[in-house]
Scaffold this motif. Structure first.
Motif, PDB file in Angstrom:
ATOM      1  N   LEU A  15       0.832  -1.207   0.003  1.00 29.09           N
ATOM      2  CA  LEU A  15      -0.004  -0.008  -0.008  1.00 29.09           C
ATOM      3  C   LEU A  15       0.858   1.182  -0.061  1.00 29.09           C
ATOM      4  CD1 LEU A  15      -2.686  -1.028   2.613  1.00 29.09           C
ATOM      5  CD2 LEU A  15      -2.815  -1.233   0.133  1.00 29.09           C
ATOM      6  N   SER A  16       0.464   2.185  -0.540  1.00 30.18           N
ATOM      7  CA  SER A  16       1.115   3.442  -0.659  1.00 30.18           C
ATOM      8  C   SER A  16       1.433   4.115   0.812  1.00 30.18           C
ATOM      9  CB  SER A  16       0.346   4.652  -1.298  1.00 30.18           C
ATOM     10  OG  SER A  16       0.612   5.872  -1.123  1.00 30.18           O
ATOM     11  N   ARG A  17       2.774   4.620   1.147  1.00 29.31           N
ATOM     12  CA  ARG A  17       3.023   5.096   2.190  1.00 29.31           C
ATOM     13  C   ARG A  17       2.943   6.713   2.194  1.00 29.31           C
ATOM     14  NH1 ARG A  17       3.648   0.625   5.228  1.00 29.31           N
ATOM     15  NH2 ARG A  17       5.233   1.461   6.259  1.00 29.31           N
ATOM     16  N   GLN A  18       2.008   7.189   1.209  1.00 32.26           N
ATOM     17  CA  GLN A  18       1.789   8.593   1.387  1.00 32.26           C
ATOM     18  C   GLN A  18       0.215   8.686   1.823  1.00 32.26           C
ATOM     19  OE1 GLN A  18       3.818  11.176   0.310  1.00 32.26           O
ATOM     20  NE2 GLN A  18       5.449   9.696  -0.254  1.00 32.26           N
ATOM     21  N   LEU A  19       0.353   9.274   3.103  1.00 35.63           N
ATOM     22  CA  LEU A  19      -1.066   9.200   3.900  1.00 35.63           C
ATOM     23  C   LEU A  19      -1.663  10.538   4.024  1.00 35.63           C
ATOM     24  CD1 LEU A  19      -0.214   6.753   6.673  1.00 35.63           C
ATOM     25  CD2 LEU A  19      -1.095   6.200   4.181  1.00 35.63           C
ATOM     26  N   LEU A  20      -2.982  10.608   3.906  1.00 31.02           N
ATOM     27  CA  LEU A  20      -3.751  11.759   4.432  1.00 31.02           C
ATOM     28  C   LEU A  20      -4.563  11.045   5.471  1.00 31.02           C
ATOM     29  CD1 LEU A  20      -5.049  14.622   4.138  1.00 31.02           C
ATOM     30  CD2 LEU A  20      -6.877  13.405   2.828  1.00 31.02           C
ATOM     31  N   VAL A  21      -4.022  11.711   6.779  1.00 27.77           N
ATOM     32  CA  VAL A  21      -4.660  11.326   7.946  1.00 27.77           C
ATOM     33  C   VAL A  21      -5.750  12.352   8.565  1.00 27.77           C
ATOM     34  CG1 VAL A  21      -4.136  10.661  10.294  1.00 27.77           C
ATOM     35  CG2 VAL A  21      -2.352  10.301   8.684  1.00 27.77           C
ATOM     36  N   ILE A  22      -6.846  11.982   8.390  1.00 28.97           N
ATOM     37  CA  ILE A  22      -8.145  12.866   8.793  1.00 28.97           C
ATOM     38  C   ILE A  22      -8.494  12.453  10.206  1.00 28.97           C
ATOM     39  CG2 ILE A  22     -10.364  13.613   8.221  1.00 28.97           C
ATOM     40  CD1 ILE A  22      -9.943  12.784   5.384  1.00 28.97           C
ATOM     41  N   VAL A  23      -8.472  13.470  11.071  1.00 27.61           N
ATOM     42  CA  VAL A  23      -8.681  13.208  12.653  1.00 27.61           C
ATOM     43  C   VAL A  23     -10.187  13.736  12.867  1.00 27.61           C
ATOM     44  CG1 VAL A  23      -7.844  13.099  14.805  1.00 27.61           C
ATOM     45  CG2 VAL A  23      -6.228  13.266  13.034  1.00 27.61           C
ATOM     46  N   ASP A  24     -11.171  13.018  13.020  1.00 30.02           N
ATOM     47  CA  ASP A  24     -12.342  13.561  13.095  1.00 30.02           C
ATOM     48  C   ASP A  24     -12.482  14.182  14.465  1.00 30.02           C
ATOM     49  OD1 ASP A  24     -15.348  13.095  12.224  1.00 30.02           O
ATOM     50  OD2 ASP A  24     -15.236  12.462  14.415  1.00 30.02           O
ATOM     51  N   PRO A  25     -13.177  15.356  14.512  1.00 28.59           N
ATOM     52  CA  PRO A  25     -13.504  16.247  15.771  1.00 28.59           C
ATOM     53  C   PRO A  25     -13.949  15.283  17.045  1.00 28.59           C
ATOM     54  CG  PRO A  25     -14.771  16.937  14.228  1.00 28.59           C
ATOM     55  CD  PRO A  25     -13.881  16.178  13.305  1.00 28.59           C
ATOM     56  N   VAL A  26     -14.836  14.631  16.689  1.00 28.82           N
ATOM     57  CA  VAL A  26     -15.321  13.666  17.835  1.00 28.82           C
ATOM     58  C   VAL A  26     -14.349  12.827  18.489  1.00 28.82           C
ATOM     59  CG1 VAL A  26     -17.167  11.847  18.571  1.00 28.82           C
ATOM     60  CG2 VAL A  26     -17.625  13.661  16.774  1.00 28.82           C
TER      61      VAL A  26
END
Length: 290
Positions: A15-26
């Motif tokens: 898998l790609s090692r370029q990540l977009l990490v989205i941290v949900d506010p909850v």
């Protein structure tokens, strides 16, 4: 022949090692320490861009601008469902591989899909896991269901029966009993018996399983693993509550009749509607799993 849900596209591909990490506010509010640990593990193992959206609109914008980065959601079941729904509506779901680190109170859906319960284990699966193609239920209003769908009796609202509400709030049961004693007439605009069974027509691949003359206590629809079909279970109303459910498997399920609500993936409530059709999309989305 393997079912698409049981294999990864390009088995063994990294898998790609370029990540977009989205941290949900909850998640940030619920358990900031777990969020910090997840970010540390992900950033140590890949090139990660961290996004901290403050609400659904910013969440959608961050996901839409991911570019070549692989999205990783840190959050609860609702955050995972939001990500899948957004990608589906943009018709980009087939080309994306999602990862998730469950953080928050409602994460039973994530665990049922095979995502590890521990923060570190889930983050490592996001880094080093294998893409699994999973089936999806899509309805005729473009809504999606990742796991199970439940249709309660017509009188239920927000996925909660009157009995469940009363069990959680004994004072409410006492008040209702007192009101019935003082005025036995049913409330105007409400059913005389809030627990009356539903009268719905259930069709599986165009074949009627139950018609409007057969009262029901519930309908559930979920994945029939490895078949590309949905499992349908219809429970009849009976005086002793022992009627055997009607079970089948189908590619499409249509429910129609009086206004009804439905609960999808334990976290969303749909309706009221008078007709809705759900169709199985085989191998429609990819999830990184251990």
């Amino acid at each position: 022949m393997d079912h698409p849900s049981d294999r990864a596209d390009g088995a063994g591909a990294r898998l790609s090692r370029q990540l977009l990490v989205i941290v949900d506010p909850v998640a940030r509010r619920a358990d900031g320490e777990s969020v910090r640990i997840a970010k540390d593990v992900l950033c140590a193992g890949a090139t990660a861009k961290i996004c901290l959206p403050e609400g659904p609109t910013e969440f959608a914008k961050a996901l839409a601008r991911r570019g070549a980065r692989r999205p990783v959601v840190i959050g609860d079941d609702r955050a995972l469902l939001r990500a899948v729904s957004l990608l589906h509506r943009e018709r980009e779901l087939s080309g994306a591989v999602l990862s998730m680190v469950p953080v928050g109170g409602a994460v039973s859906l994530a665990h049922s899909l095979g995502i590890p319960a521990g923060t570190v284990a889930a983050a490592r699966a996001a880094l080093d896991g294998t893409e699994r193609r999973l089936d999806l239920l899509v309805d005729d209003s473009d809504g999606v269901v990742l796991g199970n769908l439940r249709i309660p009796p017509v009188a239920e609202t927000a996925g909660e029966t009157p009995g469940e509400r009363d069990a959680a709030r004994p004072w409410l049961r006492t008040c209702r009993s007192l009101v019935r004693t003082l005025d036995p007439r049913p409330s105007r605009g409400a059913p005389a018996d809030a627990g009356v069974p539903a009268r719905l027509r259930i069709e599986a691949d165009g074949v009627t399983l139950v018609d409007l003359d057969q009262p029901l206590t519930g309908v559930s629809v979920g994945p029939a693993t490895g078949t590309g079909l949905a499992r349908v279970e219809v429970r009849h109303a009976s005086a002793d509550g022992r009627a055997a459910p009607v079970c089948t498997q189908a590619r499409t399920v249509t429910v129609s009749g009086a206004d009804f609500r439905y609960r999808a993936d334990t976290v969303t409530i749909g309706g009221p509607v008078r007709r809705r059709t759900w169709t199985v999309r085989v191998g429609a989305w990819g999830l990184a799993l251990p």
